[in-house]
Each structure stands twice: as C-alpha cells, then as structure tokens.
Enzyme design. Sequence first.
Site, PDB file in Angstrom:
ATOM      1  N   CYS A  90       0.787  -1.302  -0.132  1.00 43.09           N
ATOM      2  CA  CYS A  90       0.048  -0.016   0.145  1.00 43.09           C
ATOM      3  C   CYS A  90       1.032   1.348   0.191  1.00 43.09           C
ATOM      4  O   CYS A  90       1.525   1.562   0.979  1.00 43.09           O
ATOM      5  CB  CYS A  90      -1.124   0.004   1.169  1.00 43.09           C
ATOM      6  SG  CYS A  90      -2.116   1.312   1.315  1.00 43.09           S
ATOM      7  N   LEU A  91       1.065   1.848  -1.226  1.00 40.99           N
ATOM      8  CA  LEU A  91       1.743   3.088  -1.394  1.00 40.99           C
ATOM      9  C   LEU A  91       1.180   3.961  -2.351  1.00 40.99           C
ATOM     10  O   LEU A  91       0.607   3.639  -3.195  1.00 40.99           O
ATOM     11  CB  LEU A  91       3.221   2.736  -2.019  1.00 40.99           C
ATOM     12  CG  LEU A  91       4.388   3.453  -1.747  1.00 40.99           C
ATOM     13  CD1 LEU A  91       4.748   4.020  -0.450  1.00 40.99           C
ATOM     14  CD2 LEU A  91       5.408   3.106  -2.465  1.00 40.99           C
TER      15      LEU A  91
END
Length: 194
Positions: A90-91
């Site tokens: 998750c970026l």
Amino acid sequence: MATQNKRIAKEFSDCTSSPPAGIKVTLADDSDLHKWHVVLEGPDNSPYTGGKFGVVIKLPLDYPFRPPVVTFATRIYHPNITNDDQGNICLDLLKNENWKPSTKIHGILEAVRNLLAEPLPDDPLEARIADEYRSDRKEFDKNAKAYVQRYAKGPLKFTTPGSSSEGTSEKKGGAAAVGAPGPGPSSSSSGGGA
C-alpha cells in the site's frame, strides 16, 4: 510501444548504473524489460536492518500511463505490506488515482525502501500489525526482526503464486528464484488502506 520500451530501457539503465542506496536491480529475464527483480536491503536503524528482501516490479504494457505492480516476494512483517505470499504494497504513489506518468521507477524504489524505515500505520493493509506498531513498538520490532531472521536472511526467492518457476537469478544479482516461502507467523486481520 517502441517509445515505452525506450523509456523502460532508460529507466532500467538509470536504476542499474546509479541505484538508490541499498537497492540492486536486475531483469527477471534478459528478454523482458517489463519484469524486474529488486534486492532491497533493510534500512539501518529499522527492525529490517540486515535483511535482504526480494521485490518484483511488473510494468504494464502501457507503462508509464499506468503504474507498475510492485510486490514483495520475501515475506515481511509490516503494516503496509500484506502478511502473506502475495506481498502487496500500500503506497499512495502506486494507486491508479494518484499515479502520474512522470513518476520514475527510481523514485518508486526509494519510496518502497523509505516505507520500511517509516511505516504508515494510518493507511494499513494489515490492521493488526498497524495497531501493534502504534501501541506496542517494542513488540512490533521483535516480530519484524523475527521475520527478517526467518525470511530475509537466506537465498532470495522471486516466485510468487501464479507465476512460473523462473530458475536462478545468479547473473548480475546472485539471488535464487525458487518457490515462495512457507507459512510463518500469520496476521489474522487485514485492514483497509491500499
């Protein structure tokens, strides 16, 4: 397509000739510019220090107009990376709605390594790990270090479920690519985020 391949070739050249600190990049297969293998060293002063993590970057055919898919092939205990053999990250900059075609892979690699140094528990994929990070840092560090010892100290593995065996990656990088790591301590709850 030729223009995209020129850009990918240029970015690959930039990442191999002048890689971000603690990162080594190779092609998974010399004939395919769209799949990269990355060896990422755990940042100093983090619970990941001393570990080496395999990361896979898959560039879509319409890159740079869509973001690459970046996954951890090495299991890791982290609130922003799924605690399974998928290794999803998750970026924000990799999310479709935030992606900008001007973003370079060099910057993505730096952001992924920075995520190890400074997790973002308010945007987790693993809610339980994020809660532990916020409320009991000592326990989080202990668990993260245990994962480093168990998964990030031996030969690197780049094969994930659904991909074919890729042989060893002894050329240029010295990382073995065999089956995905077995199950380890598991996270029972995945959170929102990503």
